[in-house]
Design an enzyme around this catalytic site. Structure first.
Site, PDB file in Angstrom:
ATOM      1  CG  ASP A  96      -2.907  -4.110  -1.995  1.00  0.00           C
ATOM      2  OD1 ASP A  96      -3.763  -4.167  -2.901  1.00  0.00           O
ATOM      3  OD2 ASP A  96      -1.877  -4.814  -1.995  1.00  0.00           O
ATOM      4  CD  GLU A 118      -4.527  -9.893  -0.035  1.00  0.00           C
ATOM      5  OE1 GLU A 118      -4.334  -8.764  -0.489  1.00  0.00           O
ATOM      6  OE2 GLU A 118      -4.755 -10.873  -0.771  1.00  0.00           O
ATOM      7  CD  GLU A 132      -1.122  -1.262  -5.835  1.00  0.00           C
ATOM      8  OE1 GLU A 132       0.043  -0.791  -5.880  1.00  0.00           O
ATOM      9  OE2 GLU A 132      -1.874  -1.264  -6.839  1.00  0.00           O
ATOM     10  CG  HIS A 209      -2.425  -5.088 -13.172  1.00  0.00           C
ATOM     11  ND1 HIS A 209      -2.525  -4.224 -12.104  1.00  0.00           N
ATOM     12  CD2 HIS A 209      -2.364  -6.327 -12.634  1.00  0.00           C
ATOM     13  CE1 HIS A 209      -2.541  -4.919 -10.976  1.00  0.00           C
ATOM     14  NE2 HIS A 209      -2.440  -6.190 -11.275  1.00  0.00           N
ATOM     15  NE  ARG A 211      -2.899   3.250 -10.546  1.00  0.00           N
ATOM     16  CZ  ARG A 211      -3.628   4.252 -11.038  1.00  0.00           C
ATOM     17  NH1 ARG A 211      -3.051   5.385 -11.367  1.00  0.00           N
ATOM     18  NH2 ARG A 211      -4.921   4.132 -11.196  1.00  0.00           N
ATOM     19  CG  HIS A 242      -5.698  -4.364 -16.400  1.00  0.00           C
ATOM     20  ND1 HIS A 242      -6.342  -3.162 -16.381  1.00  0.00           N
ATOM     21  CD2 HIS A 242      -5.710  -4.816 -15.116  1.00  0.00           C
ATOM     22  CE1 HIS A 242      -6.729  -2.883 -15.143  1.00  0.00           C
ATOM     23  NE2 HIS A 242      -6.358  -3.881 -14.352  1.00  0.00           N
TER      24      HIS A 242
END
Ligand code: UD1
Ligand code: UDP
Length: 379
Positions: A96, A118, A132, A209, A211, A242
């Site tokens: 995604d 996936e 995503e 991490h 967003r 990250h």
């Protein structure tokens, strides 16, 4: 021989695509053309290096603090030119990320069948995870073959009107990757981690991490980590941070100078899976880590309000706790100090795969291209 092009660009895609690339390369039936977008750089390259994958094409799109639109447009532009020259018979995208959806759109525009690995994960909230959830729904609209990791993800696709004939339940290739890596006892390149491994101290492994967690929520997570570090001097917190500068700015100030917090660069996959197996508790907002840790019997606290991965929650090894500072402190404290609660969550379960997802993927791609037959699904 059919030309099959796996396209990927970030660390988790590279990890989950690696078993498929290796299986395609080992098969005499396909010409496998590996294409990376370079949405990630160091974090992508370290995975390819571990699995011995050398890309045939690299769009090298990464920009510091890149926007979603920049990832999308630079990927589509690069693939547009590449498809004209390389003429793949099918492309394979994973998951995604924006690389994944841009790859699917570019292929669709060229009339190239899209295989979605996936497929069918859904949180039910278009804004979380962002972007995503939207990315994977868009890809589902244009894919020709949907490789769902579990029966729950297959059910999500059926509910959206995807034809059952086009869905195969494969298991998640992340379990293939984990099983081939975790027992290799790869040495840590950071001597502090090797020392920690030998010390037998309890470890809280943390990654963050997402967003939608950046900014205030992530600063709250960092304050929670600082409080846990002070309250639990016998515990070591390991945070492979990250590469995103936005993440670093949010997380690092609150934990700087804490003697029992080890901040490292992103760990190479082999090192990370070893650290996972040494950990007592895992605190994360990662998708992939939610799938791997249960397989190693590690309790996972997920710093999100929802998940597209309900299987391990049903199995009792993963709990959704959000990003509230107080809640994080409380939930970690319970796992560290209430043995019964810990024991109830620390069960090794494998709802995401059995290590044969790549084999099923390659068989399903062979059927799509008219040169083979699918094999039994993951149950
Ligand atoms: C991306 C994916 C996310 C996935 C995550 C895995 C999208 C929109 N997001 O998010 O779904 O969970 O990867 O980690 O596709 N950077 C580097 N070097 C690297 C990697 C990143 O410098 O090797 C820095 C750059 O400044 C870059 C920033 O990190 O601009 C963010 O990278 P980006 O791929 O845009 O977002 P992620 O948060 O990594
Ligand atoms: N991972 C890694 N090194 C690290 C942190 C994570 O190799 O320092 C691996 C982890 O094992 C998992 C994947 O990266 O397979 C998850 O990636 P990430 O959390 O970046 O993305 P997500 O899964 O949330 O999309």
């Amino acid at each position: 021989m059919p030309r099959v092009m796996p396209i990927f660009g970030t660390r988790p895609e590279a990890i989950k695509m690696a078993p498929i690339v290796i299986a395609l390369q080992e098969s005499a039936e396909f010409d496998c053309i590996v294409t990376v977008t370079g949405q990630h750089r160091e974090m992508l390259d370290q995975v390819n290096e571990l699995f011995g994958i050398v890309p045939d094409h690299d769009l090298n799109i990464l920009q510091q603090r890149q926007s979603l639109s920049a990832i999308m447009t630079r990927t589509i532009d690069g693939l547009d030119k590449l498809f004209t020259e390389a003429k793949p018979d099918a492309v394979i995208v994973q998951g995604d990320t924006t690389t994944s959806t841009a790859g699917a759109i570019a292929a669709f525009y060229h009339g190239i069948p899209v295989v979605h690995v996936e497929a069918g994960l859904r949180s039910g909230n278009l804004l979380s995870p962002f972007p995503e959830e939207a990315n994977r729904k868009i890809t589902s609209q244009i894919a020709s073959l949907h490789l769902a990791p579990t029966s729950i993800s297959k059910a999500n696709l059926l509910a959206e009107g995807i034809s059952e004939d086009d869905i195969v339940v494969t298991g998640n290739t992340v379990i293939d990757a984990l099983l081939t890596t975790v027992n290799k006892h790869i040495p840590f390149s950071d001597p502090q981690l090797e020392e920690l491994a030998e010390s037998g101290r309890r470890i809280l492994l943390v990654t963050t991490h997402r967003r939608e967690n950046q900014g205030d929520a992530m600063r709250g997570v960092a304050r929670a980590l600082a409080r846990i570090a002070d309250a639990e001097p016998e515990l070591t917190i390991v945070l492979p941070v990250h590469r995103n500068p936005v993440v670093r700015e949010a997380v690092l100030p609150a934990i700087e100078g804490k003697g029992n917090v080890i901040v490292t660069e992103p760990l190479a996959y082999g090192e990370f899976t070893r650290m996972l197996s040494l950990s007592h508790v895992v605190l994360t907002d990662s998708g992939g880590v939610q799938e791997e840790a249960p397989s190693l019997g590690k309790p996972v606290l997920v710093m999100r309000d929802n998940t597209e991965r309900p299987e391990a929650i049903h199995a009792g090894t993963v709990a959704l706790i959000g990003t509230d500072e107080e809640r994080i402190v409380k939930e970690v404290d319970r796992l560290l100090n209430e043995q019964e609660h810990f024991d109830a969550m620390a069960n090794a379960v494998n709802p995401y795969g059995d290590g044969k997802a790549a084999q099923r993927t390659v068989a399903a791609v062979a059927e799509l291209l008219g040169i083979g037959k699918r094999i039994d699904s993951f149950n």
